[in-house]
Write a protein that holds these residues in place. Sequence first.
Motif, PDB file in Angstrom:
ATOM      1  N   GLY A  61     -69.243 -26.387  32.151  1.00 15.56           N
ATOM      2  CA  GLY A  61     -68.198 -25.932  31.540  1.00 15.56           C
ATOM      3  C   GLY A  61     -67.021 -26.380  32.184  1.00 15.56           C
ATOM      4  N   LEU A  62     -66.904 -26.811  33.380  1.00 10.66           N
ATOM      5  CA  LEU A  62     -65.536 -27.309  33.891  1.00 10.66           C
ATOM      6  C   LEU A  62     -65.529 -29.065  33.290  1.00 10.66           C
ATOM      7  N   ALA A  63     -66.738 -29.586  33.444  1.00  8.95           N
ATOM      8  CA  ALA A  63     -66.672 -30.895  33.096  1.00  8.95           C
ATOM      9  C   ALA A  63     -66.270 -31.213  31.708  1.00  8.95           C
ATOM     10  N   LEU A  64     -66.925 -30.156  30.681  1.00 13.33           N
ATOM     11  CA  LEU A  64     -66.537 -30.177  29.484  1.00 13.33           C
ATOM     12  C   LEU A  64     -64.891 -29.883  29.316  1.00 13.33           C
ATOM     13  N   PHE A  65     -64.632 -28.945  29.935  1.00 12.94           N
ATOM     14  CA  PHE A  65     -62.989 -28.737  29.700  1.00 12.94           C
ATOM     15  C   PHE A  65     -62.260 -30.076  30.253  1.00 12.94           C
ATOM     16  N   MET A  66     -62.750 -30.501  31.205  1.00 15.52           N
ATOM     17  CA  MET A  66     -61.822 -31.616  31.848  1.00 15.52           C
ATOM     18  C   MET A  66     -61.845 -32.810  30.619  1.00 15.52           C
ATOM     19  N   VAL A  67     -62.946 -33.112  30.060  1.00 15.95           N
ATOM     20  CA  VAL A  67     -62.975 -34.340  29.292  1.00 15.95           C
ATOM     21  C   VAL A  67     -62.275 -33.932  27.955  1.00 15.95           C
ATOM     22  N   THR A  68     -62.611 -32.560  27.472  1.00 14.03           N
ATOM     23  CA  THR A  68     -61.841 -32.276  26.294  1.00 14.03           C
ATOM     24  C   THR A  68     -60.297 -32.116  26.446  1.00 14.03           C
ATOM     25  N   LEU A  69     -59.892 -31.593  27.545  1.00 15.25           N
ATOM     26  CA  LEU A  69     -58.613 -31.597  27.750  1.00 15.25           C
ATOM     27  C   LEU A  69     -57.855 -33.132  27.753  1.00 15.25           C
ATOM     28  N   ASP A  70     -58.592 -34.038  28.158  1.00 13.21           N
ATOM     29  CA  ASP A  70     -58.258 -35.290  28.304  1.00 13.21           C
ATOM     30  C   ASP A  70     -58.031 -35.855  26.986  1.00 13.21           C
ATOM     31  N   ASN A  71     -58.727 -35.374  26.034  1.00  7.61           N
ATOM     32  CA  ASN A  71     -58.852 -36.010  24.510  1.00  7.61           C
ATOM     33  C   ASN A  71     -57.076 -35.827  24.107  1.00  7.61           C
ATOM     34  N   LEU A  72     -56.407 -34.625  24.479  1.00  4.63           N
ATOM     35  CA  LEU A  72     -55.246 -34.340  23.951  1.00  4.63           C
ATOM     36  C   LEU A  72     -53.954 -34.423  24.957  1.00  4.63           C
ATOM     37  N   ILE A  73     -54.446 -34.502  26.115  1.00  2.00           N
ATOM     38  CA  ILE A  73     -53.426 -34.335  27.004  1.00  2.00           C
ATOM     39  C   ILE A  73     -52.592 -35.625  27.028  1.00  2.00           C
ATOM     40  N   VAL A  74     -53.087 -36.558  26.596  1.00  3.15           N
ATOM     41  CA  VAL A  74     -52.274 -37.963  26.679  1.00  3.15           C
ATOM     42  C   VAL A  74     -51.065 -37.794  25.479  1.00  3.15           C
ATOM     43  N   THR A  75     -51.175 -36.890  24.587  1.00  4.65           N
ATOM     44  CA  THR A  75     -50.407 -36.825  23.174  1.00  4.65           C
ATOM     45  C   THR A  75     -49.179 -36.919  23.581  1.00  4.65           C
ATOM     46  N   ASN A  76     -48.679 -35.844  24.439  1.00  8.66           N
ATOM     47  CA  ASN A  76     -47.405 -35.519  24.511  1.00  8.66           C
ATOM     48  C   ASN A  76     -46.577 -36.607  25.521  1.00  8.66           C
ATOM     49  N   ALA A  77     -47.480 -37.371  26.247  1.00  7.71           N
ATOM     50  CA  ALA A  77     -47.069 -38.080  27.396  1.00  7.71           C
ATOM     51  C   ALA A  77     -46.804 -39.254  26.661  1.00  7.71           C
ATOM     52  N   LEU A  78     -46.951 -39.809  25.452  1.00  2.00           N
ATOM     53  CA  LEU A  78     -46.724 -40.933  24.807  1.00  2.00           C
ATOM     54  C   LEU A  78     -45.440 -41.479  25.010  1.00  2.00           C
ATOM     55  N   PRO A  79     -44.438 -40.658  24.307  1.00  8.71           N
ATOM     56  CA  PRO A  79     -43.197 -41.139  24.679  1.00  8.71           C
ATOM     57  C   PRO A  79     -42.637 -41.649  25.894  1.00  8.71           C
TER      58      PRO A  79
END
Length: 470
Positions: A14-32
């Motif tokens: 569960g924690l591994a899945l959360f980490m990988v899934t989070l990483d799919n979208l966590i980068v979007t707001n940091a793009l600028p």
Amino acid sequence: MRPPNAIRTFIVTGLALFMVTLDNLIVTNALPSIGEDLGAGLEGLEWTVNAYTLTFAVLLLPASALADRFGRRRVFTAGLALFTLASAAAALAPGTGALITARAVQGVGGAIVAPLTLTMLAAAVPTAKRGLALAGWSVMSGLGVALGPVVGGAVTEYASWQWIFWINVPVGIVLLALTPAFLAESRGGARRLDIPGTVLLSTGLVGVVLGLVRGNEHGWTSPAVLAGFLGGAALLAGFVVRELRTDAPMLPLALFRHRGFTIVNVVMLAMAFAIFGSAFLLIQYLQAVNHMSPLDAGVRTLPWTAMPLLAAPLTAPLAARFGARPILTAALACQAAGLAWTAAASGPGTAYAEYVPGFVLCGIGMGLFFAPVARLVLAFAPEKLSGVASGASNTFRQLGTVLGIAVLGAVFSANGDVTDPAAFTDGLHPALWTGAAVLAAAAALTLLLPRAEPHPAPAEPVRAAEPAAS
């Protein structure tokens, strides 16, 4: 006293899945912030996302075969270590090229880890409680999707963009320490690895995406762009020939002889193309044009990213009453309407409240989409190939994300740029309308699905499954 085996397995997976899934979208707001800090233009930012998604997509099926052959816990551990090391490399990246390379390696690790979380959890849980375990797995995936933009925005605003990658490192180290004691080793049927097919598919897709990303800047008939398109197309044609001739294909093309299976996968690709390609541009737009901070942009997209958690539980009773096909059609229509609303509302002076109806419609559509797609993918595939069919569907979704970012990015670049709010708006509008049109066409395509839905195949749907949103 140690918790029962099922609980221990759920903690790690569960924690591994959360980490990988989070990483799919966590980068979007940091793009600028990444673009400003590293001097990356739109092309560099596209590859920052697509490098991860492309390797993730291409390696999903080979990673599953590798785990069945060499041991799921062993391969899971290797994938987790790779993901953790690549996260540190991304945080330390001195330039755009190094960041893109690290993101590609992260995608390799994610492609290994994500499907195995479900495979190992299902194997550790008694059959009678498997439904509850899979519901918990889905919740962890959904939370990663919903919280990704918020966490990414908060970390970027109050620390720096590098910390969206650093936070994976301690989590990965803890999971690596727990894995030997908390997960049992298991294997599946030994399957041959289709290494030539994997190479042909990955290099062919890189060529096509490279042409799409560089077309506006270098000219659509320039030698570099034409070489990408023609070389990529030739390699993809070679992949098809290879898969038709080998006795151990990575992707059995015979699956696509069934009209229902082909349509469902085209629809999956179209949804990811439109939604994730649009989200790539919208997150930057909210910050650059509507002057939201990274955290504000993440919080204010919650009507979109969190709505699936509320809408998804409705799919089972609705599908039981009306069937999966009408729910799928409605889901795509909702998303098309949501993107169209957002396109019509967006502008330099748009108040946030004007975006909310469009975001909610997109979120409801996403929540209603994934369960009927999964049901139909398995329904239209032979029982003995249900695991491969599920993995193929997830691969199509990831490829849709790659193509959506590349194509909608090209539409944006052909009509505007990031230099000022007016130019950004000029590029965003046609990109969003293109996404809405693709979704509307996909909704119409679902009407061609066979009316009689076979019963979903019960055997091994979890072997190559993967989180619902990335």
